[in-house]
Design an enzyme around this catalytic site. Structure first.
Site, PDB file in Angstrom:
ATOM      1  N   LYS A   1       0.859  -1.187   0.000  1.00  0.00           N
ATOM      2  CA  LYS A   1       0.000   0.000   0.000  1.00  0.00           C
ATOM      3  C   LYS A   1       0.893   1.234   0.000  1.00  0.00           C
ATOM      4  O   LYS A   1       1.693   1.439   0.912  1.00  0.00           O
ATOM      5  CB  LYS A   1      -0.921   0.026   1.219  1.00  0.00           C
ATOM      6  CG  LYS A   1      -1.916   1.183   1.169  1.00  0.00           C
ATOM      7  CD  LYS A   1      -2.819   1.220   2.367  1.00  0.00           C
ATOM      8  CE  LYS A   1      -3.887   2.287   2.185  1.00  0.00           C
ATOM      9  NZ  LYS A   1      -3.321   3.630   1.893  1.00  0.00           N
TER      10      LYS A   1
ATOM     11  N   ASP B   1       1.742   5.340  -0.010  1.00  0.00           N
ATOM     12  CA  ASP B   1       1.243   6.493   0.736  1.00  0.00           C
ATOM     13  C   ASP B   1       1.573   7.763  -0.043  1.00  0.00           C
ATOM     14  O   ASP B   1       2.666   8.324   0.085  1.00  0.00           O
ATOM     15  CB  ASP B   1       1.903   6.522   2.121  1.00  0.00           C
ATOM     16  CG  ASP B   1       1.230   7.525   3.055  1.00  0.00           C
ATOM     17  OD1 ASP B   1       0.153   8.038   2.699  1.00  0.00           O
ATOM     18  OD2 ASP B   1       1.791   7.791   4.134  1.00  0.00           O
TER      19      ASP B   1
ATOM     20  N   GLU C   1       2.939   1.224   5.342  1.00  0.00           N
ATOM     21  CA  GLU C   1       1.585   1.582   5.748  1.00  0.00           C
ATOM     22  C   GLU C   1       0.663   0.364   5.802  1.00  0.00           C
ATOM     23  O   GLU C   1      -0.256   0.301   6.606  1.00  0.00           O
ATOM     24  CB  GLU C   1       1.000   2.634   4.808  1.00  0.00           C
ATOM     25  CG  GLU C   1      -0.309   3.207   5.323  1.00  0.00           C
ATOM     26  CD  GLU C   1      -0.898   4.255   4.409  1.00  0.00           C
ATOM     27  OE1 GLU C   1      -1.905   4.875   4.791  1.00  0.00           O
ATOM     28  OE2 GLU C   1      -0.365   4.462   3.304  1.00  0.00           O
TER      29      GLU C   1
END
Length: 354
Positions: free
Chosen positions: A64, A66, A206
């Site tokens: 993921k 960011d 994250e």
């Protein structure tokens, strides 16, 4: 659709990058095939927040990222880079735009996330914000890299209804894995979701994203994509701050609110995560929005300055307290209005905790 065999590239020198053969000029005697109209803009597919990774062979995983969600439109007339909210930020990402022009395709729409990496190779939202000049800034970011994770339109074909496996196969032909350019492939990771999440958290990432291999690309949160976070990170409205002579920018603690339907609810404060630069930029923004009375009941606060709730702060936090306040919160930066920012909605909390 099954993924085409990859036997021919294996015959090449293992140390040489795999490249497609040059395209031959089209024979004008061949009939033209009808093309799908190229969409002017596509609302992105969004990931549902879940506490645990899904199980099953249909799920594939990625890191993921960011940063800022972007769509890169490669058109006969040039390249356009659009934010999630549909704003044209082509001029603000010159390196990404230049790399898009070099991709071996006539028309395409790439979906991805613009990020800036820290020294350890992790995407850092604060650094991305600073490279763009802060919230409302107009600076160009030459450091930003697009981590491309989907392909929505390809050489005259709208491929959103094609399964993810096939879309990814075409994307990998445009953006090879392991590149160091301004557009890079967000690689799929073959692993058990629970193990991958643990490793991601150990590396202070994250979180991870799970995607249904057989799913089409649908705008909104249809459930084909899921996100599982190591640390919660969401947008909250700034409704004021407590003054301090000992803190950067004179900001002792930000006062934050979430939405609950059409109402605002006070969810506590945050006093960490600032540096001298970010606090100074934040204070400058807040000083333009001061109001006499708080927009939401924050309880009794000493030395508090209240502001019109128009600024959205990205906040990391570990959990919620029993009385509905953020626990172990840390300030990451201001979200830009053109990023189509979402404010955390308390009324939706129960749905993702299932």
């Amino acid at each position: 659709m099954t993924k085409p065999p990859t036997s021919k590239p294996l015959l090449q020198d293992a140390d040489r990058p795999v490249r497609s053969r040059p395209r031959k000029p089209r024979n004008p005697a061949q009939p033209n095939l009808p093309l799908d109209p190229m969409p002017d803009r596509i609302d992105p597919c969004l990931a549902l927040l879940k506490l645990k990774p899904p199980k099953g062979p249909q799920w594939t995983f990625e890191v993921k990222w960011d940063g800022y969600r972007l769509a890169v439109h490669i058109e006969p007339t040039g390249v356009r880079i659009l934010t999630r909210g549909g704003h044209d930020w082509t001029d603000r990402f010159p390196a990404i735009a230049a790399e898009a022009r070099r991709l071996p395709v006539a028309t395409a729409i790439l979906d991805g996330e613009a990020v800036v990496f820290d020294e350890r190779g992790r995407s850092d939202f604060g650094r991305l914000q600073q490279s763009l000049g802060g919230r409302g800034g107009k600076r160009m970011s030459r450091e930003a890299v697009l981590m491309a994770f989907d392909l929505l339109y390809f050489d005259g074909r709208d491929i959103r209804q094609t399964e993810l496996t096939s879309r990814r196969h075409l994307l990998e032909g445009l953006v090879p894995a392991g590149g160091e350019e301004a557009i890079r492939l967000s690689e799929e990771i073959e692993a058990d979701g629970d193990i991958l999440l643990r490793i991601a958290c150990e590396h202070e990432l994250e979180g991870i994203v799970a995607k249904d291999r057989n799913g089409p690309y649908r705008s909104g949160r249809g459930g084909e994509w899921l996100k599982i976070k190591c640390i919660q990170s969401d947008g909250f409205l700034i409704v004021g701050y407590e003054k301090s002579t000992a803190s950067f920018g004179g900001i002792g603690r930000l006062l934050l609110a979430a939405r609950k339907g059409s109402d605002l609810v006070y969810v506590g404060g945050v006093g960490t995560g600032f540096n001298e630069r970010s606090a100074s930029e934040l204070r400058e923004q807040m000083d333009k929005l001061t109001i006499g009375k708080p927009a939401v009941d924050t309880g009794r606060k000493r030395n508090a300055v209240f502001i019109d709730p128009k600024l959205v702060a990205e906040i990391e936090y570990r959990a919620w307290t029993h009385d509905g306040k953020l626990r172990h919160a840390s300030y990451k930066g201001l979200r830009d209005a053109q990023d189509h920012t979402e404010v955390y909605d308390l009324s939706a909390t129960a749905s993702w905790m299932q």
